[in-house]
Motif scaffolding. Structure first.
Motif, PDB file in Angstrom:
ATOM      1  N   VAL A  40       0.806  -1.221   0.000  1.00 14.74           N
ATOM      2  CA  VAL A  40       0.000   0.000   0.000  1.00 14.74           C
ATOM      3  C   VAL A  40       0.843   1.277   0.000  1.00 14.74           C
ATOM      4  CG1 VAL A  40      -2.033  -1.095   1.016  1.00 14.74           C
ATOM      5  CG2 VAL A  40      -0.305  -0.052   2.518  1.00 14.74           C
ATOM      6  N   GLY A  41       2.154   1.141  -0.101  1.00 18.98           N
ATOM      7  CA  GLY A  41       3.024   2.311  -0.174  1.00 18.98           C
ATOM      8  C   GLY A  41       3.816   2.535   1.097  1.00 18.98           C
ATOM      9  N   GLU A  42       4.885   3.313   0.972  1.00 20.18           N
ATOM     10  CA  GLU A  42       5.749   3.690   2.088  1.00 20.18           C
ATOM     11  C   GLU A  42       6.253   2.493   2.885  1.00 20.18           C
ATOM     12  OE1 GLU A  42       4.121   6.886   4.405  1.00 20.18           O
ATOM     13  OE2 GLU A  42       3.551   7.987   2.603  1.00 20.18           O
ATOM     14  N   GLY A  43       6.556   1.396   2.183  1.00 21.39           N
ATOM     15  CA  GLY A  43       7.114   0.224   2.833  1.00 21.39           C
ATOM     16  C   GLY A  43       6.118  -0.610   3.605  1.00 21.39           C
ATOM     17  N   ARG A  44       4.830  -0.371   3.428  1.00 16.55           N
ATOM     18  CA  ARG A  44       3.807  -1.059   4.205  1.00 16.55           C
ATOM     19  C   ARG A  44       2.922  -1.943   3.323  1.00 16.55           C
ATOM     20  NH1 ARG A  44       3.073   0.883   9.451  1.00 16.55           N
ATOM     21  NH2 ARG A  44       4.442   2.597   9.915  1.00 16.55           N
ATOM     22  N   PHE A  45       2.338  -2.970   3.948  1.00 18.42           N
ATOM     23  CA  PHE A  45       1.433  -3.869   3.247  1.00 18.42           C
ATOM     24  C   PHE A  45       0.289  -4.259   4.161  1.00 18.42           C
ATOM     25  CE2 PHE A  45       4.299  -6.573   5.506  1.00 18.42           C
ATOM     26  CZ  PHE A  45       3.639  -7.774   5.761  1.00 18.42           C
ATOM     27  N   LEU A  88      -2.093  -3.712   8.980  1.00 19.26           N
ATOM     28  CA  LEU A  88      -1.079  -3.007   8.213  1.00 19.26           C
ATOM     29  C   LEU A  88       0.261  -3.246   8.890  1.00 19.26           C
ATOM     30  CD1 LEU A  88      -0.502  -0.837   5.981  1.00 19.26           C
ATOM     31  CD2 LEU A  88      -0.929   0.880   7.754  1.00 19.26           C
ATOM     32  N   ASP A  89       1.232  -3.763   8.145  1.00 21.35           N
ATOM     33  CA  ASP A  89       2.565  -3.999   8.689  1.00 21.35           C
ATOM     34  C   ASP A  89       3.619  -3.396   7.774  1.00 21.35           C
ATOM     35  OD1 ASP A  89       2.283  -5.326  11.151  1.00 21.35           O
ATOM     36  OD2 ASP A  89       1.976  -7.259  10.186  1.00 21.35           O
ATOM     37  N   HIS A  90       4.823  -3.283   8.315  1.00 18.85           N
ATOM     38  CA  HIS A  90       5.951  -2.722   7.567  1.00 18.85           C
ATOM     39  C   HIS A  90       6.853  -3.845   7.063  1.00 18.85           C
ATOM     40  CE1 HIS A  90       9.203  -0.074   6.421  1.00 18.85           C
ATOM     41  NE2 HIS A  90       8.383   0.941   6.637  1.00 18.85           N
ATOM     42  N   SER A 145       9.984  -4.561   9.120  1.00 17.05           N
ATOM     43  CA  SER A 145       9.911  -5.008  10.517  1.00 17.05           C
ATOM     44  C   SER A 145      10.788  -6.247  10.676  1.00 17.05           C
ATOM     45  CB  SER A 145       8.466  -5.330  10.912  1.00 17.05           C
ATOM     46  OG  SER A 145       8.046  -6.527  10.285  1.00 17.05           O
ATOM     47  N   ARG A 146      11.193  -6.492  11.898  1.00 14.18           N
ATOM     48  CA  ARG A 146      12.098  -7.609  12.175  1.00 14.18           C
ATOM     49  C   ARG A 146      11.550  -8.934  11.625  1.00 14.18           C
ATOM     50  NH1 ARG A 146      14.264  -8.779  18.162  1.00 14.18           N
ATOM     51  NH2 ARG A 146      16.381  -9.146  17.452  1.00 14.18           N
ATOM     52  N   HIS A 147      10.268  -9.196  11.859  1.00 15.03           N
ATOM     53  CA  HIS A 147       9.680 -10.460  11.417  1.00 15.03           C
ATOM     54  C   HIS A 147       9.595 -10.558   9.893  1.00 15.03           C
ATOM     55  CE1 HIS A 147       7.179 -14.038  11.386  1.00 15.03           C
ATOM     56  NE2 HIS A 147       6.376 -13.406  10.546  1.00 15.03           N
ATOM     57  N   TRP A 148       8.987  -9.574   9.243  1.00 19.30           N
ATOM     58  CA  TRP A 148       8.699  -9.683   7.809  1.00 19.30           C
ATOM     59  C   TRP A 148       9.942  -9.563   6.938  1.00 19.30           C
ATOM     60  CZ3 TRP A 148       4.711 -12.297   7.016  1.00 19.30           C
ATOM     61  CH2 TRP A 148       3.618 -12.210   7.874  1.00 19.30           C
ATOM     62  N   GLN A 178      11.429 -12.975   6.202  1.00 22.04           N
ATOM     63  CA  GLN A 178      10.542 -13.977   5.621  1.00 22.04           C
ATOM     64  C   GLN A 178      10.716 -14.159   4.106  1.00 22.04           C
ATOM     65  OE1 GLN A 178       8.677 -16.015   7.567  1.00 22.04           O
ATOM     66  NE2 GLN A 178       9.806 -14.914   9.153  1.00 22.04           N
ATOM     67  N   ASN A 179      11.829 -13.708   3.573  1.00 18.47           N
ATOM     68  CA  ASN A 179      12.126 -13.911   2.151  1.00 18.47           C
ATOM     69  C   ASN A 179      11.026 -13.349   1.245  1.00 18.47           C
ATOM     70  OD1 ASN A 179      13.704 -14.821   0.033  1.00 18.47           O
ATOM     71  ND2 ASN A 179      12.740 -16.823  -0.014  1.00 18.47           N
ATOM     72  N   PRO A 180      10.764 -12.031   1.328  1.00 18.80           N
ATOM     73  CA  PRO A 180       9.683 -11.460   0.519  1.00 18.80           C
ATOM     74  C   PRO A 180      10.021 -11.450  -0.970  1.00 18.80           C
ATOM     75  CG  PRO A 180      10.836  -9.720   1.675  1.00 18.80           C
ATOM     76  CD  PRO A 180      11.407 -11.007   2.158  1.00 18.80           C
ATOM     77  N   ALA A 181       9.000 -11.692  -1.768  1.00 19.05           N
ATOM     78  CA  ALA A 181       9.082 -11.563  -3.230  1.00 19.05           C
ATOM     79  C   ALA A 181       7.928 -10.651  -3.624  1.00 19.05           C
ATOM     80  CB  ALA A 181       8.952 -12.924  -3.894  1.00 19.05           C
ATOM     81  N   PHE A 182       8.051 -10.018  -4.766  1.00 21.33           N
ATOM     82  CA  PHE A 182       7.070  -9.024  -5.167  1.00 21.33           C
ATOM     83  C   PHE A 182       6.564  -9.309  -6.573  1.00 21.33           C
ATOM     84  CE2 PHE A 182      10.365  -7.258  -2.420  1.00 21.33           C
ATOM     85  CZ  PHE A 182       9.599  -7.003  -1.296  1.00 21.33           C
ATOM     86  N   ARG A 183       5.243  -9.148  -6.763  1.00 18.00           N
ATOM     87  CA  ARG A 183       4.595  -9.449  -8.034  1.00 18.00           C
ATOM     88  C   ARG A 183       3.730  -8.260  -8.442  1.00 18.00           C
ATOM     89  NH1 ARG A 183       6.557 -14.052 -10.020  1.00 18.00           N
ATOM     90  NH2 ARG A 183       4.861 -13.999 -11.494  1.00 18.00           N
ATOM     91  N   ARG A 184       3.721  -7.984  -9.722  1.00 23.38           N
ATOM     92  CA  ARG A 184       2.831  -6.963 -10.258  1.00 23.38           C
ATOM     93  C   ARG A 184       1.810  -7.611 -11.183  1.00 23.38           C
ATOM     94  NH1 ARG A 184       5.588  -1.966 -11.858  1.00 23.38           N
ATOM     95  NH2 ARG A 184       5.423  -1.723  -9.607  1.00 23.38           N
ATOM     96  N   PRO A 185       0.564  -7.725 -10.703  1.00 24.81           N
ATOM     97  CA  PRO A 185      -0.495  -8.277 -11.555  1.00 24.81           C
ATOM     98  C   PRO A 185      -0.794  -7.371 -12.742  1.00 24.81           C
ATOM     99  CG  PRO A 185      -1.134  -8.371  -9.262  1.00 24.81           C
ATOM    100  CD  PRO A 185       0.096  -7.542  -9.339  1.00 24.81           C
TER     101      PRO A 185
END
Length: 171
Positions: A136-141, A153-155, A158-161, A164-171
């Motif tokens: 949703v912007g500014e490093g948050r989801f 809403l989380d950043h 953050s230590r946890h996320w 967690q090996n984030p990957a990003f997709r653009r539909p």
């Protein structure tokens, strides 16, 4: 021409229609391939900037909705992929795939520095992703995190996320 009996009436169906019906029925009962090309998922929308913004705003409006495994409406609650499906159906009219593993193949992969509102954030170590949310912007989801929780809403940093090996997709 093939002959089918419907309600005790004999109906003739052209061969092409029969073939089309067989293909559609076969597709409904089969699982999607384990690995599809990123842009090959059927129904992958190409989002305008306005649609991407609308997706983020709609997701933010659902913060506080209860978590429910398998849930896909505000009335019943959401799991992570149910939340994504609901928001995309409401804002774009295109239902995304239902599972996190399938969402991980939907659209195009993007780098973290290319993120825009409405993109998907998919988490998981190894081959099997385990969680997803909407950027949703500014490093948050926004995401539906776990049983007993609510959509929140989380950043990403953050230590946890961030671990967690984030990957990003653009539909």
């Amino acid at each position: 021409m093939p002959i089918f009996t419907l309600n005790s009436t004999v109906t003739r169906v052209p061969a092409m229609l029969t073939l089309a019906a067989a293909l559609l029925l076969g597709a409904c009962g089969s699982a999607p391939p384990a690995r599809m090309e990123p842009s090959a998922w059927p129904g992958t929308p190409s989002l305008s900037d306005e649609q991407a913004h609308d997706i983020a705003i709609h997701a933010l409006g659902l913060v506080g909705t209860p978590y429910r495994y398998g849930g896909n409406t505000p009335d019943t609650g959401f799991d992570c992929s149910g939340l994504i499906g609901y928001v995309y159906r409401q804002r774009v009219g295109t239902p995304p795939p239902r599972t996190v593993a399938q969402l991980n193949q939907w659209g195009q992969p993007i780098d973290a520095n290319e993120l825009r509102t409405g993109d998907l954030v998919v988490f998981g170590r190894g081959r099997s992703p385990s969680h997803a949310g909407i950027y949703v912007g500014e490093g948050r989801f926004v995401h539906a995190p776990s049983s007993g929780g609510t959509v929140r809403l989380d950043h990403l940093q953050s230590r946890h996320w961030s671990n967690q090996n984030p990957a990003f997709r653009r539909p």
